[in-house]
Motif scaffolding. Structure first.
Motif, short mmCIF file in Angstrom:
data_model
loop_
_atom_site.label_atom_id
_atom_site.label_comp_id
_atom_site.label_asym_id
_atom_site.label_seq_id
_atom_site.Cartn_x
_atom_site.Cartn_y
_atom_site.Cartn_z
N ARG A 297 0.85 -1.19 0.00
CA ARG A 297 0.00 0.00 0.00
C ARG A 297 0.89 1.24 0.00
NH1 ARG A 297 -1.47 -3.98 2.92
NH2 ARG A 297 -0.29 -3.31 4.75
N VAL A 298 0.47 2.25 -0.74
CA VAL A 298 1.24 3.48 -0.88
C VAL A 298 0.51 4.61 -0.16
CG1 VAL A 298 2.27 5.12 -2.49
CG2 VAL A 298 2.07 2.71 -3.14
N ARG A 299 1.22 5.30 0.72
CA ARG A 299 0.69 6.49 1.37
C ARG A 299 1.63 7.65 1.08
NH1 ARG A 299 -0.57 7.66 7.84
NH2 ARG A 299 -1.06 9.88 7.58
N THR A 300 1.13 8.66 0.41
CA THR A 300 1.95 9.82 0.10
C THR A 300 2.20 10.62 1.38
OG1 THR A 300 1.06 9.96 -2.14
CG2 THR A 300 2.09 11.94 -1.25
N LEU A 301 3.47 10.97 1.60
CA LEU A 301 3.81 11.84 2.72
C LEU A 301 3.75 13.30 2.27
CD1 LEU A 301 6.81 9.81 4.21
CD2 LEU A 301 4.43 9.79 4.95
N ALA A 302 4.55 13.61 1.27
CA ALA A 302 4.53 14.94 0.64
C ALA A 302 5.46 14.86 -0.55
CB ALA A 302 4.98 16.03 1.61
N GLY A 303 5.01 15.38 -1.70
CA GLY A 303 5.85 15.36 -2.89
C GLY A 303 6.25 13.95 -3.26
N PRO A 304 7.55 13.72 -3.53
CA PRO A 304 7.99 12.37 -3.93
C PRO A 304 8.22 11.43 -2.76
CG PRO A 304 9.85 13.88 -3.99
CD PRO A 304 8.65 14.70 -3.61
N HIS A 305 8.00 11.90 -1.53
CA HIS A 305 8.18 11.05 -0.36
C HIS A 305 6.90 10.27 -0.08
CE1 HIS A 305 11.37 14.08 0.24
NE2 HIS A 305 12.03 13.08 0.79
N ALA A 306 7.06 8.98 0.18
CA ALA A 306 5.89 8.13 0.43
C ALA A 306 6.24 7.06 1.43
CB ALA A 306 5.40 7.50 -0.87
N ARG A 307 5.20 6.48 2.01
CA ARG A 307 5.35 5.33 2.91
C ARG A 307 4.71 4.11 2.26
NH1 ARG A 307 4.66 5.82 9.25
NH2 ARG A 307 6.70 6.75 8.79
N LEU A 308 5.46 3.02 2.23
CA LEU A 308 4.96 1.75 1.71
C LEU A 308 4.76 0.79 2.88
CD1 LEU A 308 7.53 1.31 -1.22
CD2 LEU A 308 5.33 2.50 -1.28
N SER A 309 3.69 0.01 2.83
CA SER A 309 3.46 -0.98 3.89
C SER A 309 2.94 -2.26 3.26
CB SER A 309 2.46 -0.44 4.92
OG SER A 309 1.25 -0.05 4.29
N TRP A 310 3.29 -3.38 3.91
CA TRP A 310 2.91 -4.71 3.43
C TRP A 310 2.89 -5.64 4.62
CZ3 TRP A 310 7.43 -2.14 2.38
CH2 TRP A 310 8.59 -2.66 2.95
N ASP A 311 2.67 -6.94 4.37
CA ASP A 311 2.48 -7.86 5.49
C ASP A 311 3.73 -8.67 5.89
OD1 ASP A 311 -0.09 -7.08 6.03
OD2 ASP A 311 -0.97 -8.45 4.59
N PRO A 312 4.37 -9.46 5.02
CA PRO A 312 5.48 -10.27 5.53
C PRO A 312 6.71 -9.42 5.80
CG PRO A 312 5.30 -10.51 3.16
CD PRO A 312 4.14 -9.67 3.58
N HIS A 313 7.51 -9.81 6.80
CA HIS A 313 8.74 -9.09 7.10
C HIS A 313 9.75 -9.30 5.97
CE1 HIS A 313 7.07 -9.46 11.23
NE2 HIS A 313 7.57 -8.26 11.35
N LEU A 314 10.34 -8.22 5.51
CA LEU A 314 11.40 -8.28 4.50
C LEU A 314 12.63 -7.57 5.04
CD1 LEU A 314 9.38 -7.43 1.25
CD2 LEU A 314 10.14 -9.68 2.03
N PRO A 315 13.82 -8.11 4.78
CA PRO A 315 15.05 -7.51 5.33
C PRO A 315 15.52 -6.34 4.48
CG PRO A 315 15.58 -9.50 4.10
CD PRO A 315 14.09 -9.36 4.05
N LEU A 316 15.36 -5.12 4.99
CA LEU A 316 15.67 -3.92 4.22
C LEU A 316 16.46 -2.93 5.06
CD1 LEU A 316 12.21 -3.40 2.49
CD2 LEU A 316 14.26 -4.39 1.48
#
Length: 567
Positions: A297-316
């Motif tokens: 899921r994409v949530r815009t923060l402001a401009g080109p900045h965004a927050r992505l969220s999903w379910d399984p843990h991924l190593p990042l």
């Protein structure tokens, strides 16, 4: 070894070129060979005389298999872009280029193939135009025919030069192996394959599988290592590897999972804050990283900045590159740079815009906290919130100028996304706070702490058995409330009769009593401890009650235990 992934439109000769270079068949499935259509990832390798082994990950070119293509190119550091002279620049040529650019792959070679069927000149010129402004702009080009062999020696030369240009990872880099295949071998068990981008894997190593059923990570043991179809004691990235694993069934591991070093720098993330290459995205996308593909899921923060969220843990971690794909829309690929793999809550009005501004001010800078990278914006917010929390408590009640670490974690997790106690303690140390007995306090007496209490605490730190007398406490202005506050301080032991002792009092007492003939009398104990009867009697009774000393019928005692021996 170096690892190069192919890219290009279907039927432009990627697999044929890999065969010509390696003498191996990259298509693994009979249906692929029968139809002449690559469906899944293929693997082959060769040795270039001047630079050694080079492995190829051959990706499918058909638009229906773009997910497989992205899994193949995700962990690679180099790319062989293939465009057919008789086909020209095509739909998946463009889509694959967008994927390569989204990952910012800069090391590549352009091969214009099927020159036995058409003049390569026009296609070469058109391709150069399409590469302009991308991460592959200016890469060397070769015209080649896999059928006749024309240009293949020249392509080998350019691949040799490509390998020389590709930077070697640090020798001590941790392992993050994205799994692209898993299968079972009779008599061997579970085997996984993948591109080892960096790090070293040896037989006998313990790695952590993520995501794993029932938790963030699951330990597995490497029973054996293969590379280029040979058993090896160890493999160092970059390399193509096959690992025989113990501790996991083949049904429990597959493409999209990763194997990590036990002490690794990646966060087990279910969300990241990113800088988008293009902010025109729908709210639902497919996120690709390594060999993983998950709905996000994409949530815009402001401009080109965004927050992505999903379910399984991924190593990042900050600095990772992601590909965001709009399902059902051909060619709709957007790149994203991970700015933070920790996502503080956004609960207040304006919090999203404030977060975007903080990330922009951080300008991509990250710091290491408890062994893992985090954006400097988040690290600063953690530090500020923790210092404010401790300072607020010290100002509210100078007699108890500390906060419980567990309570602090719960509050800061809610406020600023503090993930765990290990991180909390690291932030506390960086902020100049002291962690004692599960409590956090500022070094030295907190502002507003009564001088007398500070004197007592300092005195007990210097000598844990130097208990102040009642007249001394009164002279320091410490009444019952202040004495109770001192007793609640980290490491202060309060015994009956307002006897205050330091954190190491019990251990120091037992150490000295151990040196006496056993059993010993109270007088012998008082002499070796150098303390008064007011302190000695409640202290010995405290030791008796904890089972650390035993009092005989004649009043003499013997040491029977130590604090570290108790469960």
């Amino acid at each position: 070894m170096s690892v190069v992934a192919t890219a290009g439109h279907v039927d432009h000769g990627k697999s044929a070129l890999v065969r010509a270079l390696t003498g191996m068949e990259p298509d693994r499935w009979e249906a692929e060979r029968r139809r002449g259509l690559t469906i899944d990832l293929g693997y082959a390798w060769t040795t270039l005389p001047e630079v050694g082994p080079v492995a190829f990950v051959d990706v499918p070119g058909h638009r229906r298999f773009i997910g497989n293509m992205l899994s193949g190119i995700g962990p690679a550091a180099g790319v062989l872009l293939v465009v057919a002279a008789d086909g020209g620049w095509s739909a998946q040529s463009e889509e694959h280029l967008r994927a390569v650019h989204a990952l910012r792959l800069r090391h590549g070679v352009l091969a214009v193939t099927r020159t036995d069927l058409a003049d390569p000149g026009p296609t070469l010129a058109t391709t150069r135009d399409h590469l302009r402004g991308t991460s592959l702009e200016g890469i060397p080009a070769v015209t080649v025919s896999a059928r006749t062999g024309a240009g293949v020696p020249r392509l080998r030369e350019e691949l040799t030069a490509l390998v020389r240009r590709m930077p070697a990872p640090p020798a001590d880099a941790p392992v993050r192996l994205w799994v692209d295949r898993s299968f079972s071998v009779l008599g061997t068990g579970t085997v996984v394959t993948g591109t080892l981008a960096a790090g070293r894997v040896s037989s006998g190593d313990t790695l952590v599988l993520v995501p794993a059923r029932g938790g963030r990570g699951r330990p597995v043991v490497v029973r054996g290592v293969h590379s280029m179809d040979h058993a090896v004691p160890a493999a160092r990235g970059p390399a193509r590897v096959a690992l025989n694993l113990r501790g996991v069934e083949v049904a429990e591991v597959g493409r999209g999972q990763a194997l990590l070093s036990p002490e690794h720098p990646w966060w087990p993330s279910t969300g990241v804050d990113v800088l988008l290459d293009d902010d025109r995205l729908p709210a639902e996308v497919t996120l690709h990283v390594g060999t993983a593909a998950v709905p996000a899921r994409v949530r815009t923060l402001a401009g080109p900045h965004a927050r992505l969220s999903w379910d399984p843990h991924l190593p990042l971690a900050p600095g990772d590159r992601l590909i965001l794909r709009e399902p059902g829309r051909e060619g709709a690929l957007v790149g994203a740079l991970v700015l933070d793999a920790v996502t503080p809550p956004l609960r207040r009005t304006g919090a999203a815009r404030h977060r975007a501004a903080a990330l922009e001010a951080a300008a991509g800078r990250s710091v290491v906290v408890a062994g893992r990278a985090v954006s400097s914006a988040t690290a600063g917010a953690w530090r500020e919130a923790l210092v404010e929390l401790v300072s607020r408590q010290a100002a509210r009640d100078p007699l108890t100028p500390w906060v419980d670490a567990d309570a602090a974690l719960a509050e800061l997790r809610h406020r600023v996304g503090m993930p765990d106690l290990t991180t909390l303690r690291a932030v506390a140390a960086d902020a100049g706070l002291t962690a004692e007995g599960g409590r956090l306090l500022r070094d030295g007496p907190a502002q507003g702490t009564p001088d007398g209490l500070a004197v007592v605490l300092a005195r007990l730190r210097a000598d844990p058995l130097d208990s102040p007398t009642r007249p001394e406490l009164a002279q320091l202005g410490l009444g019952p409330r202040e004495v109770a506050a001192a007793a609640r301080a980290a490491g202060v032991l309060r015994l009956p009769g307002d006897v205050l002792l330091g954190a190491d009092a019990v251990e120091e007492t037992l150490r000295r009593l151990d040196g006496l003939p056993q059993p010993f009398t109270p007088a012998q104990a008082r002499a070796t401890l150098g303390t008064s009867r007011r302190v000695l009697i409640p202290l010995l009774e405290h030791l008796d009650a904890r089972g650390l000393t035993h009092r005989g019928g004649d009043g003499r005692r013997r040491v029977t235990g130590h604090p570290g021996a108790q469960g």
